[in-house]
Design an enzyme around this catalytic site. Structure first.
Site, PDB file in Angstrom:
ATOM      1  N   PHE A 148      -0.377   7.369 -19.327  1.00 38.89           N
ATOM      2  CA  PHE A 148      -1.808   7.313 -19.658  1.00 38.89           C
ATOM      3  C   PHE A 148      -2.593   7.177 -18.364  1.00 38.89           C
ATOM      4  CE2 PHE A 148      -5.937   5.591 -20.500  1.00 38.89           C
ATOM      5  CZ  PHE A 148      -6.369   6.391 -21.533  1.00 38.89           C
ATOM      6  N   ASP A 233      -0.718   4.395 -10.242  1.00 38.12           N
ATOM      7  CA  ASP A 233      -1.900   4.108 -11.047  1.00 38.12           C
ATOM      8  C   ASP A 233      -1.798   2.645 -11.499  1.00 38.12           C
ATOM      9  OD1 ASP A 233      -3.826   3.725 -12.962  1.00 38.12           O
ATOM     10  OD2 ASP A 233      -3.522   5.649 -13.963  1.00 38.12           O
ATOM     11  N   LYS A 262     -10.838  -1.016 -13.886  1.00 43.57           N
ATOM     12  CA  LYS A 262     -10.844  -2.078 -14.892  1.00 43.57           C
ATOM     13  C   LYS A 262     -11.265  -3.446 -14.317  1.00 43.57           C
ATOM     14  CE  LYS A 262      -8.416   0.192 -18.534  1.00 43.57           C
ATOM     15  NZ  LYS A 262      -7.291   1.109 -18.538  1.00 43.57           N
TER      16      LYS A 262
END
Ligand SMILES: *Cc1c(COP(=O)(O)O)cnc(C)c1O
Length: 407
Positions: A148, A233, A262
């Protein structure tokens, strides 16, 4: 719709309005939140819940951290946006703080995580042509099954999740997909045109999938041996979530490029960044990449305080300690329908057997008992509370999780 006064405490008012006017690209739990503090959130009816999702790890520092809030308020009264056409006095300091914290040499600020991923793809392709000598338009990036990395066309184009990609083609070429956790597969997939391997240290959205021990070290040496850029990531795993500042530290490696987002703003503002150790970012020249809001003074000020409180308040260390406790207690749950309990730091997953009736039903029950969790795929619940959680708060959660997940 009727027109009751705004700020009604009737949750159905908000739910119906959302359903009527919004695109249905999410299926949220029917809880309407209005306030948050630390690990706690309150709904419009005044009910209190523990947040065990942390906005997919964007609020690692806890909801409405007062120091980040002060920075936001102060900076909004001074300067919010200049664009990168001019300089501002927060960007350089943001670079300095982030480089010192993460041992990086260069930073490229963006807004969302997906933008950081897009940025890194552009940078490694350009590096491939200019430095590695890959023939024009032949660059390959290797990625993993069940990844993802976000929601743009290019990114969903190399997703293996049909929900994410079906109906959105045609997609961007230039990606090769290999199994996650399989270093031999990486070795075999590399060709002279391979410029980068893009991978999550732990797959979050896939359901907290932890690769075999030693995987990242093997990946590191394969990339070194083949002059392939290793891109981690860490948008979800980074900034303390797994009990280390960056998850790469669990295997004592350093990526060439690291993506963070985030929690970089503690949930106040979309801020992401590409961090570079190798000089890949050096290939980008003026005019080749950018973003109107990327690196704006408000974002930079917020991010500086968000990482400062993470360090000052020892949230990473707390994630390691509390995560271990939470994991061990969850492992004691006695339900034959539980297939596995796993996690690192405060990134925990409980996987149920296929025939257990689905994780969503458990999430609904947990919600009615004051815990907000989200299922990932059909059969996995993720527990990822803010990193400020205390042992007493975990015990509070376990008292409620126990009876629900034990049957
Ligand atoms: C959330 C996430 C992204 C995308 O971030 P957005 O801010 O939603 O675009 C990318 N990679 C990982 C690992 C993520 O968890």
């Amino acid at each position: 719709m009727g027109t009751p006064a705004t700020n009604t405490t009737d949750r159905n008012y908000y739910i119906q309005l959302e359903n009527e006017l919004g695109a249905h690209n999410y299926k949220p739990l029917d809880v309407v939140l209005t306030r948050g503090e630390g690990v706690w959130v309150w709904d419009v009816e005044g009910n209190r819940y523990m947040d065990c999702l942390s906005a997919y790890s964007a609020v690692n520092q806890g909801h409405c951290h007062p120091k980040i809030m002060n920075t936001l308020v102060e900076q909004t009264q001074k300067l919010t946006l200049t664009s990168r056409a001019f300089r501002n006095d927060q960007l350089a300091l943001f670079y300095k703080d982030i480089c010192e914290l993460t041992n990086s040499h260069k930073v490229l600020p963006m807004n969302s995580g997906a933008e950081a991923v897009e940025t890194v793809i552009k940078a490694v392709r350009k590096w491939g042509y200019q430095v590695k000598g890959v023939p024009e338009d032949q660059a390959e990036v290797i990625v993993c099954e069940n990844n993802f990395h976000g929601r743009t066309i290019t990114i969903v184009g190399f997703s293996t999740d049909q929900n994410s990609r079906a109906g959105f083609g045609p997609f961007t070429p230039g990606f090769k997909i290999i199994p996650f956790g399989d270093a031999d597969a990486l070795q075999s997939a590399i060709t002279p045109n391979t410029v980068a391997f893009l991978v999550e240290p732990i797959q979050g959205e896939a359901g907290v999938i932890i690769p075999p021990k030693g995987y990242l070290q093997e990946v590191r040496s394969i990339c070194d041996a083949n002059n392939v850029v290793l891109v981690l990531d860490e948008i979800q795993t980074g900034l303390g979530r797994t009990g280390k500042l960056l998850a790469e530290e669990h295997e004592n490696i350093e990526a060439d490029l690291t993506l963070i987002g985030k929690a970089l703003s503690g949930g106040y503002y979309p801020v992401s960044a590409v961090l570079s150790n190798k000089e890949v970012l050096g290939v980008l020249r003026p005019g080749e990449h950018g973003s109107t809001f990327g690196g704006n003074p408000l974002a930079c000020a917020i991010a500086r305080t968000a990482v400062k409180v993470l360090v000052e308040e020892k949230m990473t260390e707390n994630a390691a300690l509390m995560g271990e406790y939470f994991l061990n207690e969850l492992k004691k749950l006695n339900n034959p329908k539980i297939k596995e309990v796993r996690g690192k730091g405060l990134m925990l997953g409980v996987e149920f057997l296929e025939d257990a009736g689905g994780a969503r039903a458990y999430c609904e029950k947990l919600m009615h008992n004051g815990l907000l969790c989200k299922e990932t795929h059909e059969s996995i619940i993720r527990f990822a509370p803010p990193l400020v959680i205390t042992k007493q708060e975990i015990d509070w959660a376990l008292e409620r999780i126990g009876p629900i997940l034990s049957r």
